[in-house]
Scaffold this active site. Structure first.
Site, mmCIF file in Angstrom:
data_model
loop_
_atom_site.group_PDB
_atom_site.id
_atom_site.type_symbol
_atom_site.label_atom_id
_atom_site.label_comp_id
_atom_site.label_asym_id
_atom_site.label_seq_id
_atom_site.Cartn_x
_atom_site.Cartn_y
_atom_site.Cartn_z
ATOM 1 C CE LYS A 162 -2.163 2.122 68.416
ATOM 2 N NZ LYS A 162 -1.838 3.336 69.173
ATOM 3 C CG ASP B 57 -4.375 4.366 71.435
ATOM 4 O OD1 ASP B 57 -4.874 5.508 71.493
ATOM 5 O OD2 ASP B 57 -3.138 4.159 71.445
ATOM 6 C CD GLU C 277 -3.829 4.359 74.631
ATOM 7 O OE1 GLU C 277 -4.089 3.137 74.614
ATOM 8 O OE2 GLU C 277 -2.687 4.804 74.412
ATOM 9 C CG ASP D 134 -0.533 7.581 74.843
ATOM 10 O OD1 ASP D 134 0.486 8.013 75.397
ATOM 11 O OD2 ASP D 134 -0.483 6.841 73.833
ATOM 12 C CE LYS E 77 2.611 5.080 75.064
ATOM 13 N NZ LYS E 77 2.260 5.421 73.675
HETATM 14 O O1 OSB Z 1 -0.505 5.470 70.997
HETATM 15 O O2 OSB Z 1 -0.005 4.003 72.406
HETATM 16 C C1 OSB Z 1 0.244 4.589 71.366
HETATM 17 C C2 OSB Z 1 3.224 2.915 69.739
HETATM 18 C C3 OSB Z 1 3.912 4.012 69.269
HETATM 19 C C4 OSB Z 1 3.390 5.263 69.448
HETATM 20 C C5 OSB Z 1 2.186 5.427 70.120
HETATM 21 C C6 OSB Z 1 1.494 4.321 70.592
HETATM 22 C C7 OSB Z 1 2.013 3.056 70.375
HETATM 23 C C8 OSB Z 1 1.321 1.855 70.832
HETATM 24 C C9 OSB Z 1 2.102 0.754 71.515
HETATM 25 O O3 OSB Z 1 0.137 1.701 70.673
HETATM 26 C C10 OSB Z 1 2.561 -0.336 70.624
HETATM 27 C C11 OSB Z 1 3.549 -1.267 71.256
HETATM 28 O O4 OSB Z 1 4.623 -0.849 71.692
HETATM 29 O O5 OSB Z 1 3.283 -2.470 71.312
HETATM 30 MG MG MG Z 2 -1.813 5.506 72.741
#
Ligand code: OSB
Ligand code: MG
Length: 354
Positions: free
Chosen positions: A164, A189, A214, A239, A263
């Site tokens: 992140k 991300d 991302e 996303d 998703k």
């Molecule tokens: O932005 O991908 C995202 C989890 C919750 C909400 C948004 C995101 C995420 C994640 C995935 O990054 C985390 C996971 O499930 O391991």
């Molecule tokens: Mg994401």
């Protein structure tokens, strides 16, 4: 084969995360979700999990709001109905606006039920051919925490790590981390956090050795994503921007991205997701399956999706033990030598253990 829906049950689950999940949008310490059990008149059961969060920080939906929509709006559209095929639930829900996560939870339970009635694994029911998928994990927090978690993930055999990041992150730090693990694919991300800072803030990350970036800009910032795709060599992946096939078509038309995160909660379930997969296949758009810090029911559906051969990028697939002291499925989902084996038994292949 027709399936007549007899009744639908809901169960709330709430568990603390073993490690807190920090993004620019929210820090998650607890996960609350709703498990859906759809039963037919023959006594078969299908399982779904609503991935809305307790507050609307990722999408507009919430645990409480989605429970209302599922119980009072969507369930009555299914109960007592005879469905000719799994895709029928998506059509029945079409007149209800939005609420993709609520729809997905019920719709996915219907697909599990149909696969069980057909006596086949959900992965095969949706056209998947793989029998294992490579594991990927998400790493959050400050630099020291990221370094520590990356080391642990590498040692545990993960083949992909998603970091992140935000305009406050140090591109040199990320580049160094990525360089240390040449056999691991790194994603980054931003959850839309570069919108107030612009392209200039994003450009330094183009040289960090990332496999993709991302959602750098906000979900409606199509022009900014188009500019990023044009200016950068790192593939741009969307996303939050992708709520259905129409958004994927827009991304393609406006050259606003190279890759989409699948998703099912955000897209509204299996039917729409499979339409997106088909479109991406035809247009050479990269795909991977994204996580929602979810429990094992949602994860089992995601694994079935990732068994589709054309989904070539590694998704958010961590071990049940990564977030949970105890998952809600039995057996739990296990990463072994960097991979998760797909279940061969009918439907999602896991029992509920609430
Ligand atoms: O932005 O991908 C995202 C989890 C919750 C909400 C948004 C995101 C995420 C994640 C995935 O990054 C985390 C996971 O499930 O391991
Ligand atoms: Mg994401």
């Amino acid at each position: 084969m027709a399936v007549k829906i007899a009744d639908i049950h809901f169960a709330g689950v709430k568990k603390p995360l073993k490690r807190s999940f920090a993004t620019v949008l929210e820090t998650v310490e607890y996960r609350e979700a709703t498990v859906v059990v759809v039963r037919d008149t023959e006594g078969y059961e299908g399982y779904g999990e609503c991935v809305a969060f307790d507050t609307p920080w990722y999408t507009e939906e919430t645990v409480t709001g989605s429970r209302f929509v599922m119980e009072r709006v969507l369930a009555p559209l299914l109960v007592g109905k005879e469905l000719q095929e799994a895709g029928a639930a998506d059509r029945l829900f079409a007149k209800v606006k939005g609420n993709h996560m609520a729809k997905a939870a019920l719709e996915m339970a219907v697909w599990d039920l149909f696969a069980k009635r057909a006596g086949v694994a959900l992965s095969r029911f949706v056209g998947g051919t793989r029998d294992k998928v490579p594991a990927g994990v998400v790493v959050t927090g400050g630099e020291e925490e990221m370094r520590r978690q990356t080391e642990a993930a590498a040692a545990a055999g993960y083949r992909r790590i998603k970091l992140k990041f935000s305009p406050g992150s140090d591109a040199k730090f990320l580049a160094q981390l990525v360089k240390q693990y040449p056999h691991i694919s790194f994603y980054a991300d931003a959850n839309g956090s570069f919108s107030d800072f612009g392209m200039q803030a994003l450009l330094p990350f183009d040289n960090a050795g990332l496999a993709l970036i991302e959602q750098p800009f906000a979900e409606q910032d199509w022009a900014a994503h188009r500019a990023a795709k044009k200016a950068m060599k790192t593939p741009i992946c969307l996303d939050e921007s992708i709520t259905g096939l129409a958004d994927v078509k827009r991304m393609e038309n406006e050259e606003a991205g190279d890759i989409v995160v699948l998703k099912m909660g955000r897209l509204g379930g299996w039917a729409e997701t499979l339409r997106v997969v088909e479109f991406c296949k035809q247009h050479g758009i990269g795909m991977w399956v994204g996580g929602m810090i979810e429990f094992g029911v949602s994860k089992a559906h995601n694994l079935a999706l990732a068994s589709i051969n054309e989904i070539t990028l590694i998704g958010d697939f961590s071990d049940s033990g990564h977030y949970w002291e105890q998952d809600i499925v039995s057996p739990e989902i296990r990463v072994e030598r960097g991979e998760i084996k797909l279940k061969k038994n009918p439907g999602i292949g896991y029992r509920l253990n609430l």
